[in-house]
Scaffold this motif. Structure first.
Motif, PDB file in Angstrom:
ATOM      1  N   GLY A 208     -40.327  45.489  39.321  1.00 55.79           N
ATOM      2  CA  GLY A 208     -41.710  45.060  39.136  1.00 55.79           C
ATOM      3  C   GLY A 208     -42.033  44.631  37.721  1.00 55.79           C
ATOM      4  N   SER A 209     -41.122  44.899  36.781  1.00 51.70           N
ATOM      5  CA  SER A 209     -41.312  44.463  35.400  1.00 51.70           C
ATOM      6  C   SER A 209     -40.397  43.283  35.098  1.00 51.70           C
ATOM      7  CB  SER A 209     -41.025  45.608  34.426  1.00 51.70           C
ATOM      8  OG  SER A 209     -42.062  46.568  34.454  1.00 51.70           O
ATOM      9  N   VAL A 210     -40.902  42.343  34.302  1.00 48.16           N
ATOM     10  CA  VAL A 210     -40.154  41.111  34.068  1.00 48.16           C
ATOM     11  C   VAL A 210     -40.107  40.685  32.604  1.00 48.16           C
ATOM     12  CG1 VAL A 210     -40.484  40.179  36.401  1.00 48.16           C
ATOM     13  CG2 VAL A 210     -42.225  39.763  34.632  1.00 48.16           C
ATOM     14  N   TRP A 211     -40.936  41.261  31.739  1.00 47.15           N
ATOM     15  CA  TRP A 211     -41.000  40.836  30.340  1.00 47.15           C
ATOM     16  C   TRP A 211     -40.147  41.731  29.448  1.00 47.15           C
ATOM     17  CZ3 TRP A 211     -42.698  36.572  28.069  1.00 47.15           C
ATOM     18  CH2 TRP A 211     -43.639  35.774  28.732  1.00 47.15           C
ATOM     19  N   ASN A 212     -39.433  41.126  28.508  1.00 49.18           N
ATOM     20  CA  ASN A 212     -38.758  41.919  27.472  1.00 49.18           C
ATOM     21  C   ASN A 212     -39.199  41.439  26.091  1.00 49.18           C
ATOM     22  OD1 ASN A 212     -36.614  40.193  25.987  1.00 49.18           O
ATOM     23  ND2 ASN A 212     -36.172  39.711  28.134  1.00 49.18           N
ATOM     24  N   THR A 213     -39.184  42.372  25.142  1.00 50.20           N
ATOM     25  CA  THR A 213     -39.462  42.101  23.735  1.00 50.20           C
ATOM     26  C   THR A 213     -40.741  41.280  23.565  1.00 50.20           C
ATOM     27  OG1 THR A 213     -37.061  41.898  23.554  1.00 50.20           O
ATOM     28  CG2 THR A 213     -38.309  41.569  21.560  1.00 50.20           C
ATOM     29  N   MET A 214     -41.826  41.777  24.097  1.00 47.85           N
ATOM     30  CA  MET A 214     -43.119  41.125  23.950  1.00 47.85           C
ATOM     31  C   MET A 214     -44.144  42.205  23.629  1.00 47.85           C
ATOM     32  SD  MET A 214     -44.885  38.390  23.863  1.00 47.85           S
ATOM     33  CE  MET A 214     -43.760  37.129  24.478  1.00 47.85           C
ATOM     34  N   PRO A 215     -44.891  42.130  22.508  1.00 48.22           N
ATOM     35  CA  PRO A 215     -44.892  41.031  21.540  1.00 48.22           C
ATOM     36  C   PRO A 215     -43.512  40.817  20.913  1.00 48.22           C
ATOM     37  CG  PRO A 215     -46.750  42.507  21.164  1.00 48.22           C
ATOM     38  CD  PRO A 215     -45.840  43.179  22.133  1.00 48.22           C
ATOM     39  N   SER A 216     -43.266  39.583  20.527  1.00 44.63           N
ATOM     40  CA  SER A 216     -41.952  39.206  20.022  1.00 44.63           C
ATOM     41  C   SER A 216     -41.841  39.486  18.529  1.00 44.63           C
ATOM     42  CB  SER A 216     -41.681  37.733  20.314  1.00 44.63           C
ATOM     43  OG  SER A 216     -42.685  36.941  19.718  1.00 44.63           O
ATOM     44  N   HIS A 217     -40.650  39.233  17.988  1.00 46.51           N
ATOM     45  CA  HIS A 217     -40.421  39.445  16.567  1.00 46.51           C
ATOM     46  C   HIS A 217     -39.261  38.558  16.114  1.00 46.51           C
ATOM     47  CE1 HIS A 217     -37.696  42.418  18.510  1.00 46.51           C
ATOM     48  NE2 HIS A 217     -36.841  41.954  17.599  1.00 46.51           N
ATOM     49  N   VAL A 218     -39.093  38.474  14.815  1.00 45.28           N
ATOM     50  CA  VAL A 218     -37.912  37.875  14.206  1.00 45.28           C
ATOM     51  C   VAL A 218     -37.344  38.893  13.228  1.00 45.28           C
ATOM     52  CG1 VAL A 218     -38.741  35.503  14.435  1.00 45.28           C
ATOM     53  CG2 VAL A 218     -39.229  36.778  12.344  1.00 45.28           C
TER      54      VAL A 218
ATOM     55  N   THR B  51     -30.895  47.123  27.458  1.00 46.44           N
ATOM     56  CA  THR B  51     -32.256  47.333  27.933  1.00 46.44           C
ATOM     57  C   THR B  51     -32.309  46.995  29.419  1.00 46.44           C
ATOM     58  OG1 THR B  51     -33.204  46.810  25.774  1.00 46.44           O
ATOM     59  CG2 THR B  51     -34.675  46.707  27.672  1.00 46.44           C
ATOM     60  N   SER B  52     -32.840  47.913  30.211  1.00 43.72           N
ATOM     61  CA  SER B  52     -32.918  47.733  31.660  1.00 43.72           C
ATOM     62  C   SER B  52     -34.372  47.781  32.103  1.00 43.72           C
ATOM     63  CB  SER B  52     -32.116  48.821  32.371  1.00 43.72           C
ATOM     64  OG  SER B  52     -32.123  48.632  33.769  1.00 43.72           O
ATOM     65  N   LEU B  53     -34.821  46.729  32.788  1.00 40.56           N
ATOM     66  CA  LEU B  53     -36.205  46.655  33.238  1.00 40.56           C
ATOM     67  C   LEU B  53     -36.363  47.317  34.605  1.00 40.56           C
ATOM     68  CD1 LEU B  53     -36.012  44.359  31.022  1.00 40.56           C
ATOM     69  CD2 LEU B  53     -37.924  43.297  32.240  1.00 40.56           C
ATOM     70  N   LYS B  54     -37.476  47.995  34.772  1.00 37.73           N
ATOM     71  CA  LYS B  54     -37.790  48.651  36.032  1.00 37.73           C
ATOM     72  C   LYS B  54     -38.208  47.605  37.074  1.00 37.73           C
ATOM     73  CE  LYS B  54     -37.546  53.028  34.559  1.00 37.73           C
ATOM     74  NZ  LYS B  54     -36.656  54.056  35.127  1.00 37.73           N
TER      75      LYS B  54
ATOM     76  N   TYR C 130     -34.258  42.705  35.525  1.00 43.93           N
ATOM     77  CA  TYR C 130     -32.898  42.412  35.095  1.00 43.93           C
ATOM     78  C   TYR C 130     -32.515  43.401  34.006  1.00 43.93           C
ATOM     79  CZ  TYR C 130     -35.878  40.149  31.658  1.00 43.93           C
ATOM     80  OH  TYR C 130     -36.865  39.907  30.741  1.00 43.93           O
ATOM     81  N   THR C 131     -31.277  43.286  33.543  1.00 43.05           N
ATOM     82  CA  THR C 131     -30.770  44.098  32.445  1.00 43.05           C
ATOM     83  C   THR C 131     -30.169  43.160  31.410  1.00 43.05           C
ATOM     84  OG1 THR C 131     -30.289  45.922  33.964  1.00 43.05           O
ATOM     85  CG2 THR C 131     -29.178  45.983  31.835  1.00 43.05           C
ATOM     86  N   PHE C 132     -30.245  43.527  30.151  1.00 41.92           N
ATOM     87  CA  PHE C 132     -29.597  42.697  29.138  1.00 41.92           C
ATOM     88  C   PHE C 132     -28.984  43.558  28.050  1.00 41.92           C
ATOM     89  CE2 PHE C 132     -33.970  43.060  27.673  1.00 41.92           C
ATOM     90  CZ  PHE C 132     -33.887  43.194  26.298  1.00 41.92           C
TER      91      PHE C 132
ATOM     92  N   GLU D  98     -42.131  47.599  31.811  1.00 40.72           N
ATOM     93  CA  GLU D  98     -41.612  48.973  31.842  1.00 40.72           C
ATOM     94  C   GLU D  98     -40.085  48.907  31.828  1.00 40.72           C
ATOM     95  OE1 GLU D  98     -42.274  53.145  34.333  1.00 40.72           O
ATOM     96  OE2 GLU D  98     -42.850  51.224  35.226  1.00 40.72           O
ATOM     97  N   ARG D  99     -39.476  49.555  30.837  1.00 43.89           N
ATOM     98  CA  ARG D  99     -38.039  49.385  30.631  1.00 43.89           C
ATOM     99  C   ARG D  99     -37.460  50.605  29.934  1.00 43.89           C
ATOM    100  NH1 ARG D  99     -41.124  46.960  26.834  1.00 43.89           N
ATOM    101  NH2 ARG D  99     -40.352  46.719  24.682  1.00 43.89           N
ATOM    102  N   VAL D 100     -36.125  50.703  29.993  1.00 37.87           N
ATOM    103  CA  VAL D 100     -35.410  51.776  29.315  1.00 37.87           C
ATOM    104  C   VAL D 100     -34.449  51.143  28.315  1.00 37.87           C
ATOM    105  CG1 VAL D 100     -33.970  53.826  29.561  1.00 37.87           C
ATOM    106  CG2 VAL D 100     -35.574  53.213  31.377  1.00 37.87           C
ATOM    107  N   LEU D 101     -34.511  51.608  27.082  1.00 36.40           N
ATOM    108  CA  LEU D 101     -33.670  51.107  25.994  1.00 36.40           C
ATOM    109  C   LEU D 101     -32.564  52.117  25.711  1.00 36.40           C
ATOM    110  CD1 LEU D 101     -33.303  49.080  23.539  1.00 36.40           C
ATOM    111  CD2 LEU D 101     -34.747  50.663  22.262  1.00 36.40           C
ATOM    112  N   TYR D 102     -31.316  51.645  25.735  1.00 37.26           N
ATOM    113  CA  TYR D 102     -30.158  52.480  25.419  1.00 37.26           C
ATOM    114  C   TYR D 102     -29.525  51.953  24.137  1.00 37.26           C
ATOM    115  CZ  TYR D 102     -30.603  53.700  30.392  1.00 37.26           C
ATOM    116  OH  TYR D 102     -31.074  54.103  31.614  1.00 37.26           O
ATOM    117  N   LYS D 103     -29.438  52.791  23.115  1.00 37.17           N
ATOM    118  CA  LYS D 103     -28.838  52.394  21.842  1.00 37.17           C
ATOM    119  C   LYS D 103     -27.460  53.049  21.713  1.00 37.17           C
ATOM    120  CE  LYS D 103     -32.514  53.571  19.354  1.00 37.17           C
ATOM    121  NZ  LYS D 103     -33.403  53.764  18.183  1.00 37.17           N
ATOM    122  N   TYR D 104     -26.428  52.242  21.631  1.00 34.72           N
ATOM    123  CA  TYR D 104     -25.054  52.730  21.543  1.00 34.72           C
ATOM    124  C   TYR D 104     -24.536  52.656  20.099  1.00 34.72           C
ATOM    125  CZ  TYR D 104     -24.823  52.237  26.696  1.00 34.72           C
ATOM    126  OH  TYR D 104     -25.034  52.337  28.048  1.00 34.72           O
TER     127      TYR D 104
END
Length: 276
Positions: free
Chosen positions: A185-195, A180-183, A251-253, A158-164
């Motif tokens: 209790g949430s730990v996964w980002n960009t899954m399923p993955s991509h290229v 992207t900031s994760l809520k 975390y946030t990235f 569960e996360r919030v995506l901010y596009k600048y």
């Protein structure tokens, strides 16, 4: 300025941990009263960090770029992840609070970075790409960055995506940047993955506790590797590599991209069943 060259995905299969880290991980970005930069030959992006405390820092590196001034052929996006920042662009001053972004286009000659309060210094993360046209300087707040809610608690993402900086936000030549900031209790980002073979990407992980880590997944989908990343460290992600991560806590990235295609949704999804 540290310079890093591109790598061959066939060769990367043979890299050990230390070689992977030396090629793709930027371990130190913020040192007091310094600007630290890494020039990657992946789409010639520059990834950097500035921590002005007692001094005003000027964005420059003529020795590496061989230009009269930094933005002679470049554009840049700044994200503040610290205390209030002040950025002077050819004499016009912009103040950035935490998670606010400033885009500065090609042709601006002098960029000065400082903190409003040295007791609570700014931390300015930035990414710079080549530019073919002059585009107006623009600031954007987090609230203006089109927050998009993604994922769920059930899938631990569960996360919030901010596009600048993107086609429907702050305009640029090729640079894209968001957060992207994760809520909790949430730990996964960009899954399923991509290229996305049309552009490279850089990640900055931040707002992590000192003992927290993110296991950043990289490599070709059939040849995955990982990097263990600490707070305020950055990743250079090649166009041929997946870029997913799982943390020991939320975390946030910041993600930023540069390359041929300016379309945010241009990506090739990789189902989890195909990862190895």
């Amino acid at each position: 300025m540290e310079v890093r060259h591109t790598t061959n995905p066939t060769d990367v299969k043979q890299y050990d941990t230390e070689r992977l880290r030396s090629e793709f991980l930027i371990e130190s970005l913020f040192e007091q009263d310094q600007i630290k930069m890494t020039y990657t030959h992946y789409d010639r992006m520059i990834v950097g960090g500035a921590l002005p405390v007692n001094e005003t820092l000027e964005l420059e590196d003529a020795a590496t770029l061989k230009t009269e001034y930094f933005l002679e052929r470049r554009e840049i996006g700044f994200l503040n992840i610290g205390g209030p920042a002040s950025i002077s662009v050819d004499g016009e001053v912009y103040e950035l609070s935490k998670l606010e972004v400033l885009y500065v286009g090609k042709g601006k000659r002098q960029v000065l970075l400082s903190s409003v309060d040295k007791a609570n210094p700014a931390k300015l993360y930035f990414c710079s790409a080549l530019a073919h046209a002059e585009i107006a300087t623009r600031k954007m707040t987090m609230e203006e960055a089109n927050p998009t809610h993604l994922g769920s608690q059930e899938t631990s993402n569960e996360r919030v995506l901010y596009k600048y900086i993107h086609a429907d936000g702050i305009q640029s030549c090729q640079l894209m940047l968001g957060v992207t900031s994760l809520k909790t209790g949430s730990v996964w980002n960009t899954m399923p993955s991509h290229v996305h073979d049309r552009r490279m990407e850089a990640y900055l992980y931040f707002d992590m506790n000192a003992d927290a880590r993110v296991f950043h997944m990289m490599g070709e989908p059939s040849q995955t590797r990982h990097l263990v990343v600490a707070n305020e460290q950055a990743i250079i992600s090649p166009p041929w590599s997946i870029h997913s991560g799982v943390g020991t806590s939320n975390y946030t990235f910041c993600w930023s991209m540069a390359g041929e295609n300016y379309t945010f949704t241009d990506m090739d999804a990789v189902p989890a069943s195909e990862l190895k």
